[in-house]
Write an enzyme that holds these catalytic residues in place. Sequence first.
Site, short mmCIF file in Angstrom:
data_model
loop_
_atom_site.label_atom_id
_atom_site.label_comp_id
_atom_site.label_asym_id
_atom_site.label_seq_id
_atom_site.Cartn_x
_atom_site.Cartn_y
_atom_site.Cartn_z
N THR A 177 1.92 1.28 -8.48
CA THR A 177 2.70 -0.01 -8.68
C THR A 177 1.68 -1.03 -9.18
O THR A 177 1.86 -0.87 -10.37
CB THR A 177 2.99 -0.59 -7.30
OG1 THR A 177 1.95 -0.37 -6.38
CG2 THR A 177 4.34 0.33 -6.54
N LYS A 206 -1.74 6.11 -3.70
CA LYS A 206 -1.46 4.96 -4.58
C LYS A 206 -1.85 3.66 -3.51
O LYS A 206 -1.66 3.79 -2.26
CB LYS A 206 -0.03 4.91 -5.22
CG LYS A 206 0.82 4.81 -4.06
CD LYS A 206 1.34 3.56 -3.55
CE LYS A 206 1.37 2.58 -4.57
NZ LYS A 206 1.83 1.17 -3.65
N THR A 222 0.81 -0.90 2.11
CA THR A 222 1.71 0.21 1.41
C THR A 222 0.57 1.08 0.87
O THR A 222 0.04 0.65 -0.41
CB THR A 222 2.62 -0.17 0.49
OG1 THR A 222 3.70 -0.67 1.16
CG2 THR A 222 3.33 1.06 -0.32
N GLU A 225 -6.44 -4.73 -5.96
CA GLU A 225 -6.09 -5.85 -6.78
C GLU A 225 -7.11 -6.71 -6.99
O GLU A 225 -7.60 -7.58 -6.13
CB GLU A 225 -4.56 -6.47 -6.05
CG GLU A 225 -3.47 -5.61 -6.30
CD GLU A 225 -2.34 -6.10 -5.31
OE1 GLU A 225 -1.38 -5.50 -5.45
OE2 GLU A 225 -2.31 -7.07 -4.56
N ASN A 233 -0.82 -11.77 -6.87
CA ASN A 233 -0.03 -11.88 -5.83
C ASN A 233 0.67 -13.20 -5.46
O ASN A 233 1.57 -13.38 -4.64
CB ASN A 233 -0.95 -11.56 -4.58
CG ASN A 233 -1.17 -10.28 -4.31
OD1 ASN A 233 -0.11 -9.49 -4.06
ND2 ASN A 233 -2.29 -9.62 -4.34
N SER A 238 7.82 -11.40 -9.93
CA SER A 238 8.28 -11.77 -11.15
C SER A 238 8.21 -10.59 -12.34
O SER A 238 7.61 -9.56 -12.24
CB SER A 238 7.40 -12.99 -11.76
OG SER A 238 7.36 -13.77 -10.57
#
Lengths: 465, 465
Positions: free
Chosen positions: B197, B223, B242, B331, B460, B465
């Site tokens: 993702t 992942k 996740t 991230e 985040n 979007s």
Amino acid sequence: MSGLVRKLHVSPVLVGARALSSSSIVYAGNAPSKAHYFVEIPDSSFPKGFQATASHCGVKKKAGVLDLSVILSTSPRNSSAACFTRNVFKAAPVQVSTDVLRLSGGRARALVINSGCANAVTGTQGLQDAWSMVRATDALLPEIEGKKPENETLVLSTGVIGQLLPIQKITNGIADLKASMGTGFKAWELAARAFMTTDTFPKLRARTFKLNGVDVRIAGIDKGAGMIHPNMGPPPGPPHATLLGFIATDAAVSPGSLQSALTYAVDRSFNSISVDGDMSTNDTIIAMANGASGMEKEIDEKADPEAYEVFRDELTSFATELAQLVVRDGEGATKFVTVSVEGAPTYEDAHRIASTISTSALVKCALFGEDANWGRILCAVGYAPVSCVDPTKVSVSFVPSDGSSDLALLVNGEPQAVDEARASQILEKEDLEIRVTLGVGNEGAKYYTCDFSHEYVTINGSYRS
Amino acid sequence: MSGLVRKLHVSPVLVGARALSSSSIVYAGNAPSKAHYFVEIPDSSFPKGFQATASHCGVKKKAGVLDLSVILSTSPRNSSAACFTRNVFKAAPVQVSTDVLRLSGGRARALVINSGCANAVTGTQGLQDAWSMVRATDALLPEIEGKKPENETLVLSTGVIGQLLPIQKITNGIADLKASMGTGFKAWELAARAFMTTDTFPKLRARTFKLNGVDVRIAGIDKGAGMIHPNMGPPPGPPHATLLGFIATDAAVSPGSLQSALTYAVDRSFNSISVDGDMSTNDTIIAMANGASGMEKEIDEKADPEAYEVFRDELTSFATELAQLVVRDGEGATKFVTVSVEGAPTYEDAHRIASTISTSALVKCALFGEDANWGRILCAVGYAPVSCVDPTKVSVSFVPSDGSSDLALLVNGEPQAVDEARASQILEKEDLEIRVTLGVGNEGAKYYTCDFSHEYVTINGSYRS
């Protein structure tokens, strides 16, 4: 993306920004100014029998920036109470104030505050320094019945952890404050300013109310913008935050009842806010009630439960107003969000769930980006440390701040078709309420939080520089 | 400030940046690329008897981006085990996989994965969709002794919460995968890519080891980059994250012993990482052992404890390697930080403290800014939910990644005079270990975390979007 573009639009300093891709957004900094939350208050709203002042003594490097304050009660019938952090690493001023409260039998009359250095994790020298601040401030107090004041000063420090205070500068500074003690708005404003670290405005409020037929006044200052997730309890309970606050009233309240009322109020106000989920080593809220309003008898929880409840509820409402100012001024905050959890079996369950939502980095980033990503709210409900959540009974909605109708996101565990345009309308406002209904009881709790912005990272990536 | 200036220097896209004041820093985005953590692995390291493939079926909007994968075991003696999120809002694939594991008696042979939509908080339709994925994938499996495969597929979904899957596209896509099933590095790489993702590289590892004298192979994909703070347990335990992962080996292990070994390994690997402290509704780690290496007897914890321990420890070491890749790719992450807590009375105490430090927003911002603000580390130790911390016995040090000597910050509760130049030397490296010694026991735990950057907020604030 809209949220980020919006930031650029409101930013007062905009540096040649062009969005190249989602990973090359240019952020020009500057959360909106919060200075309008500092308001002038009439002198008549401030409690009688309290004096305050502040100065620059040199804890902070920059000349002229206030870093030292003393507030004292000139009344001989002063009560005091406090709630301290539950962090295991209680800073020296927390340890010393706990002792002073006990030694004075809940009758401490003065408060000394320094900003710029938290005097936390400073070993035995830190304790000695905090005691030096007590003695220097005791010397400013008037004698009562010919007795030299001793152990009557509570101490608050805020700033960097792990550095020693420049104690000589501080004790010299305290002695010099005697000449400038004053009353009313201007004097209290000085004290509120001396509190500030990353705060962008001095936090000061005052109001009046009736108690047993007498007009009484209450005033308070607080500070805090980061390292905000307080969990404070009465002494000698276990310790937690850097949130500092002081509330003074000229009502007459016994020390024990002042402590009960403060503990109740702090749970529902300062212990119900979060900026970043970090609980400080220094969090302290102090209350004093000096009876200078002319009330004859001290209010006592057992002897006069009705008056006690009126006082407790006024104190809670006032403490909530002060606590909310900290969230308004949260480091980098652009949003003020009320998280309401209802329909829980207990207050504690509701409070824990509200705290978990208020602390989620993903929820807070979505709020910054004005993204109606309610899945993240649900997700936080799901990992809150409680055992009362039934996924099929949970409902979630956004409650707009303008009084227009709620937007249901999830009803009894079933996701709703969300009107994204309406969601954006609600989210672009500074204020928002997230309401979670559990459907498994009748208790509820509120938490106040803000969003998580680039500015927060900027401020906290270089705090000591 | 040095950290922020550094970011600007390494940033590949630099837009006319000039530091105007601390509140107008210009951040040009882009954490450093992590693509070099994707490495080629020889086909001979992949377990025998497994096939994998992937395709674009249309869950993700962008044409050609992989969003669907199937991995299956062609061996008739396959064991399977899983650890699922402890979040109360278990996603549909988690609920369905729990059922499949039970119905198959721990003998499920296939795994189907979609990215782009988490099928979480999707009500009864979500459950039906997950079962449709099971049936479609069961149809790809070879019969065993003439029996039509039924309830033999485990399901994983990742992406946005609260949206329904485009189930027709997915079931059509699964049927089409039959033609492209393959083995070895290229086939596994496809599966790893279909998992992604916000990941910036496909996470795939494989290795070989000896078990009861036989060469066995183990391969795994995982992942995750955000919403990472897993807390997974074996079914039917309560549900949390996740993070998704799949580990396959051609060792022969009984279903019960595979579950015991996986639970132990997950606690020390995937349950010991944090990117943002948010525990997802979908976190799942699945393991399969198919015996295709030629091992005669299935390893059993009770019958052959020695071989079991060898397998369990190899699995733990391998799972830790996979888990660390998620933190590397956190991230916006620019740092990889190991938090070691030692000298605790129990593993659980050490693990809770390490988790609290790893989740502190203030600690993570300081790491991003390369600021040796160890007071924040202490502060987090002090509010961790444990009762074993004695402030006078705690020591904290930075352990550099280049093998040079440690830097003591706090020794037995007393702060040390810190050489800031040396601290900067250590902090400017990508890798760092924070070591906390409690001095009240002999147990320890490690946690792996990353820093908190502007980029995290950017990603985040606009995830949907």
